[in-house]
Design a protein around this motif. Structure first.
Motif, short mmCIF file in Angstrom:
data_model
loop_
_atom_site.label_atom_id
_atom_site.label_comp_id
_atom_site.label_asym_id
_atom_site.label_seq_id
_atom_site.Cartn_x
_atom_site.Cartn_y
_atom_site.Cartn_z
N ASN B 179 145.69 27.60 14.89
CA ASN B 179 145.04 27.40 16.41
C ASN B 179 143.28 27.49 16.20
OD1 ASN B 179 144.11 30.51 16.75
ND2 ASN B 179 146.35 30.64 16.30
N TYR B 180 142.68 27.43 17.31
CA TYR B 180 141.22 27.73 17.40
C TYR B 180 140.62 28.77 16.46
CZ TYR B 180 136.99 26.72 19.87
OH TYR B 180 135.79 26.22 20.27
N TYR B 181 141.10 29.98 16.84
CA TYR B 181 140.60 31.14 16.45
C TYR B 181 141.05 31.47 14.95
CZ TYR B 181 138.43 31.90 20.85
OH TYR B 181 137.56 31.50 21.93
N SER B 182 141.98 31.01 14.66
CA SER B 182 142.45 31.12 13.53
C SER B 182 141.83 30.24 12.40
CB SER B 182 143.98 30.94 13.23
OG SER B 182 144.40 29.45 13.12
N ALA B 183 141.41 29.04 12.92
CA ALA B 183 140.64 28.31 12.16
C ALA B 183 139.07 28.83 12.05
CB ALA B 183 140.39 26.91 12.80
N LEU B 184 138.48 29.17 13.14
CA LEU B 184 137.26 30.05 12.81
C LEU B 184 137.49 31.00 11.99
CD1 LEU B 184 134.54 30.35 14.15
CD2 LEU B 184 135.46 31.93 16.00
N ASN B 185 138.41 31.97 12.19
CA ASN B 185 138.62 33.18 11.18
C ASN B 185 138.59 32.78 9.65
OD1 ASN B 185 140.55 34.92 9.39
ND2 ASN B 185 139.83 36.28 10.99
N SER B 186 139.39 31.74 9.50
CA SER B 186 139.20 31.09 8.04
C SER B 186 138.20 30.81 7.48
CB SER B 186 140.50 30.08 8.12
OG SER B 186 141.72 30.22 8.60
N ALA B 187 137.20 30.18 8.43
CA ALA B 187 136.01 29.68 8.07
C ALA B 187 135.03 30.99 7.67
CB ALA B 187 135.30 28.75 9.10
N VAL B 188 135.11 31.91 8.57
CA VAL B 188 133.96 32.83 8.49
C VAL B 188 134.51 34.32 8.35
CG1 VAL B 188 132.47 31.61 10.05
CG2 VAL B 188 133.94 33.45 10.88
N PHE B 189 135.79 34.59 7.93
CA PHE B 189 136.17 35.98 7.68
C PHE B 189 135.15 36.77 6.63
CE2 PHE B 189 138.65 34.02 4.48
CZ PHE B 189 138.46 35.11 3.39
N SER B 190 135.14 38.06 7.00
CA SER B 190 134.34 38.65 6.29
C SER B 190 134.95 39.86 5.21
CB SER B 190 133.14 39.26 7.11
OG SER B 190 133.74 39.88 8.28
N ASP B 191 135.85 40.58 6.13
CA ASP B 191 136.73 41.43 5.19
C ASP B 191 137.75 41.72 5.96
OD1 ASP B 191 137.16 43.03 3.01
OD2 ASP B 191 135.06 44.00 3.09
N GLY B 192 138.41 42.75 5.44
CA GLY B 192 139.79 43.35 6.20
C GLY B 192 140.51 44.06 5.03
N SER B 193 141.94 44.17 5.21
CA SER B 193 142.64 44.88 4.16
C SER B 193 143.44 44.10 3.46
CB SER B 193 143.15 46.04 5.01
OG SER B 193 142.19 46.97 5.31
N PHE B 194 143.91 44.57 2.31
CA PHE B 194 144.91 43.74 1.49
C PHE B 194 145.77 44.80 1.09
CE2 PHE B 194 146.45 42.43 -2.84
CZ PHE B 194 146.95 41.21 -2.51
N VAL B 195 147.16 44.54 1.06
CA VAL B 195 148.13 45.64 0.59
C VAL B 195 149.23 44.52 -0.15
CG1 VAL B 195 150.00 46.95 1.28
CG2 VAL B 195 147.94 46.85 2.82
N TYR B 196 149.34 45.37 -1.20
CA TYR B 196 150.57 44.67 -2.06
C TYR B 196 151.49 45.66 -2.38
CZ TYR B 196 153.05 42.37 -6.20
OH TYR B 196 153.76 41.81 -6.88
N ILE B 197 152.86 45.50 -2.07
CA ILE B 197 153.88 46.48 -2.57
C ILE B 197 154.80 45.77 -3.64
CG2 ILE B 197 155.41 48.12 -1.75
CD1 ILE B 197 152.89 48.56 -0.22
N PRO B 198 154.74 46.44 -4.93
CA PRO B 198 155.72 45.84 -5.88
C PRO B 198 157.22 45.80 -5.59
CG PRO B 198 154.29 47.66 -6.89
CD PRO B 198 154.05 47.68 -5.27
N LYS B 199 157.88 45.27 -6.11
CA LYS B 199 159.34 45.00 -6.17
C LYS B 199 159.86 46.60 -6.40
CE LYS B 199 163.29 42.37 -8.23
NZ LYS B 199 163.55 41.33 -9.04
#
Lengths: 248, 481
Positions: B179-199
């Motif tokens: 969508n419009y705003y997901s396209a914008l976000n993908s272009a200019v996203f700056s930060d956010g959180s990343f989480v990875y939980i192992p098996k």
């Protein structure tokens, strides 16, 4: 206890109460009767401080204090209780929580300690037993889905728990079968003592077989046109209101 | 009995508690949106080429798209050239290596917001990532989490430290073409959180991100990615606030959840962006795409309490791809003053025996407009899919509105879909009834609103539930005179 002097009230442009005078002493039960549209429910609402009424004249004293300037919740905490003709449903709000909040507001105002959940439950369960109410009542949302009779009994339960100095019962008998009527009347008689008073608004004499009034007043067209003892109610039952209205 | 609505009319004038501005030197890009801006952001973050290329593709796609107009919200067109796409607190030297080196002013800001970042001061059991404008300023309890194999860091860090994971999953749940705003976000996203939980891992503590917009004329475009490997479990919370400003600010986030076989992700949001004033001046435009995908026997549960933002446009969704997977959506959306919300969910049933539950509670006060929009889609192969939806609206006063737009598409005849909806109003008679029992009007309203929302509060983690309840009370403060 209660002193009403020349009370006049209107809704929008229509004058409903046209100068009410009434004195209620400690320990007394007053019945207010009258045909439809005479102003009975308006009087109850004005005493409780409901919005939408213009008080154009008069004074109302509760234990010597003018209460017309007080908000509805302040009046309630001062000891005015109104048993509603049509108790309001409040979906989602648990009856126990509602009642405990109300009781604690009043206790706080009186300088008494607030009740914790345990002590409150103990007290309310004892009162419910007296009123022949099932405990399951407490788990339900306030009045939501209650039958007419259940709602009225819930009003009496609340009244019993709040222990008001002035209880105004607005047609609490309407729509009740004879058993419910007895339970409601029982509740009123139980809280009665020398430090409080009750005003019972009713259409019918039959409630007054169970709650015996000290005085009976006839309200017609915004004025009290006749006052007497309990025999007046019997006369009204027999003869109706016409003979009084003609003389008014 | 005559009803007087004056009391309820005045029900709407609460103070926003988080409206302060942190006076801190920051490094901001000049307003404007073009490929150079995207290259700048990517270079700033020292990103690999594949990511820059992905951003540029997203931007070129965005340029071909039109602003969506189907939502039941009203606002002047956003001028994307007036927004600054990058703002971050200025770093001294190489930037802080640990929380001890973070600018005390920033720590103070989070302290004031009730999110102390000193690990010792935190309730044990919640790890926090704090995002200030475009940058994450620090993550707590990282070492403890690492012992369990859990990765919890900022997105920028993940790109550097775990590029294989980011590359594998970024954009797989919400493609930039979505969508419009997901396209914008993908272009200019700056930060956010990343989480990875192992098996096979149950995350040992609650994870949370606290988003704060501070700088003026800045958009916040964060990107969050949570990956739960097979048979793992995680509960994640996010909170958001912003200063009071007269201009509108754009917040266009994307959140992607990947729940692999037998895993469970619980995602809770308490969104309290600045809502703007009574006249609708200022406030955040909260245009967010949140979506999760469930593999076999997996479960994703979204719980949101949305009280802030001038406009909220948000549909946390679940794609139930694996057989027996479960999607849940519990929502409270409150609009007061001139706020508008168009929010709901999408439950897309693809696998067999997939189940979804939607409980939505909309509260409108003041001149607020609240819409529920939800899609329940059952695909051809989703035999025995089940959905239950309940959408309740509560109106306070007579100048607000509530709307419900449920969409149901079922292509499998064994599907069972139930939808219930109610609309009620807090009436003068209810208020008077409570008053007559000695209760203040405000307490009465809070009691009724909290009663209305309790099915959703139940779903929030304990500490959060209390906070959310208080937040609702504050948001309605002064809404009855």
């Amino acid at each position: 206890m209660l002193e009403i002097k020349n009370l006049k009230a209107r809704i929008e442009e229509k004058e409903i109460l046209k100068g009410i005078n009434l004195s209620v002493n400690n320990g007394e039960v007053h019945a207010i009767m009258g045909p439809n549209g005479s102003g009975k429910s308006t009087l109850a609402s004005v005493l409780a401080g409901r919005e939408g009424y213009d008080i154009t004249d008069g004074e109302v004293f509760l234990r010597g204090n003018d209460i017309l300037e007080l908000s509805p919740e302040e009046r309630a905490r001062e000891g005015v209780f109104l048993a509603f003709q049509y108790p309001v449903e409040i979906p989602g709000v648990n009856s126990t929580y509602f009642l405990r909040s109300a009781v604690n507001q009043v206790r706080k105002h009186r300088g008494e300690e607030e009740l914790d959940a345990m002590n409150f439950l103990k007290l309310v369960k004892a009162k419910m037993k007296e009123l022949e109410l099932a405990e399951e009542f407490l788990k339900r949302p306030v009045n939501a889905g209650f039958s007419g009779g259940e709602k009225k009994r819930n009003e009496i339960l609340q009244m019993t728990m709040l222990n008001p100095s002035l209880a105004v019962l607005d047609e609490t008998d309407s729509g009740l079968d004879i058993d419910a009527l007895r339970i409601v009347a029982d509740g009123v008689n139980r809280i009665k003592n020398q430090n409080n008073a009750q005003i019972v608004i009713t259409h019918y004499q039959r409630l007054l077989d169970y709650i015996v009034p000290d005085f009976v007043h006839v309200l017609y067209d915004g004025r009290i046109i006749k006052s007497g003892d309990k025999t007046l109610a019997h006369d009204l039952e027999e003869k109706g209101y016409d003979w009084l209205i003609k003389n008014a | 009995m005559s009803a007087n609505t004056d009391t309820i009319d005045e029900f709407v004038s609460s103070e926003y508690k988080y409206g302060f501005i942190t006076d801190i030197e920051s490094e901001s890009l000049d307003p404007g949106l073009n490929e150079d801006v995207i290259k700048f952001i990517s270079a700033k973050k020292n990103e690999p080429e594949w990511l820059l290329n992905w951003r540029l593709k997203a931007f070129r796609h965005f340029e071909k798209m039109e602003n969506p107009e189907w939502a039941h919200v009203n606002y002047p067109p956003v001028n994307f050239q007036e927004i600054s796409y990058y703002s971050a607190p200025k770093k001294k030297g190489d930037g802080p290596k640990s929380l001890d080196e973070v600018d005390p002013k920033l720590l103070e800001t989070y302290e004031k917001l009730g999110v102390p970042l000193h690990e010792r001061a935190r309730l044990a059991g919640v790890a926090v990532d704090a995002v200030f404008d475009s940058e994450s300023i620090g993550t707590t309890f990282k070492e403890d989490l690492a012992k369990a194999g859990v990765i919890f860091c900022s997105m920028s860090e993940a790109v550097q430290e775990h590029p294989e994971l980011v590359k594998k999953y970024l954009g797989t749940v919400v493609p930039y073409t979505d969508n419009y705003y997901s396209a914008l976000n993908s272009a200019v996203f700056s930060d956010g959180s990343f989480v990875y939980i192992p098996k096979g891992t149950r995350c040992p503590m609650e994870l949370s991100t606290y988003f704060r917009i501070n700088a003026a004329n800045t958009g916040q475009f964060e990107r969050t990615l949570i990956i739960a490997e097979e048979s793992s479990h995680v509960s994640y919370l996010e909170g958001c606030t912003a200063p009071m400003r007269d201009e509108n600010q754009l917040h266009a986030a994307v959140v992607e959840l990947v729940a692999l076989d037998n895993s469970e992700i619980k995602y809770s949001t308490v969104q309290n962006w600045y809502p703007g004033d009574e006249e609708g001046r200022g406030g955040i435009y909260n245009f967010v795409t949140k979506r999760g995908i469930c593999k076999r026997n997996a479960k994703i549960s979204w719980t949101q309490v949305e009280t802030g933002s001038a406009i909220t446009w948000k549909y946390p969704s679940v794609i139930l791809q694996g057989d027996n997977s479960i999607g849940e959506f519990y929502s409270i959306a409150l609009t007061n003053k001139a706020q508008q919300a168009d929010t709901g969910t999408k439950m897309v049933h693809i696998g067999k025996n997939t189940r979804s539950t939607i409980i939505s509670k909309g509260i409108s006060a003041g001149k607020g407009q609240n819409s529920y929009r939800g899609l329940v889609q059952v695909g051809k192969k989703a035999s025995k899919a089940r959905n239950f939806s309940q959408c309740d609206s509560l109106l306070i006063g007579d100048k607000c509105g509530a709307h419900t737009f449920p969409y149901i598409e079922a292509k499998n005849s064994t599907a069972r879909i139930e939808h219930e909806a109610t609309t009620s109003k807090i009436g003068e008679d209810q208020i008077f009834y409570c008053n007559q029992r000695g209760l203040e009007t405000q307490d009465a309203v809070n009691m009724i609103v909290n009663g209305f929302c309790k099915e959703v509060f139940r779903e929030l983690p304990m500490e959060f539930a209390v906070e959310a309840q208080k937040l609702l009370d504050v948001s309605l403060e002064g809404s009855v005179g």
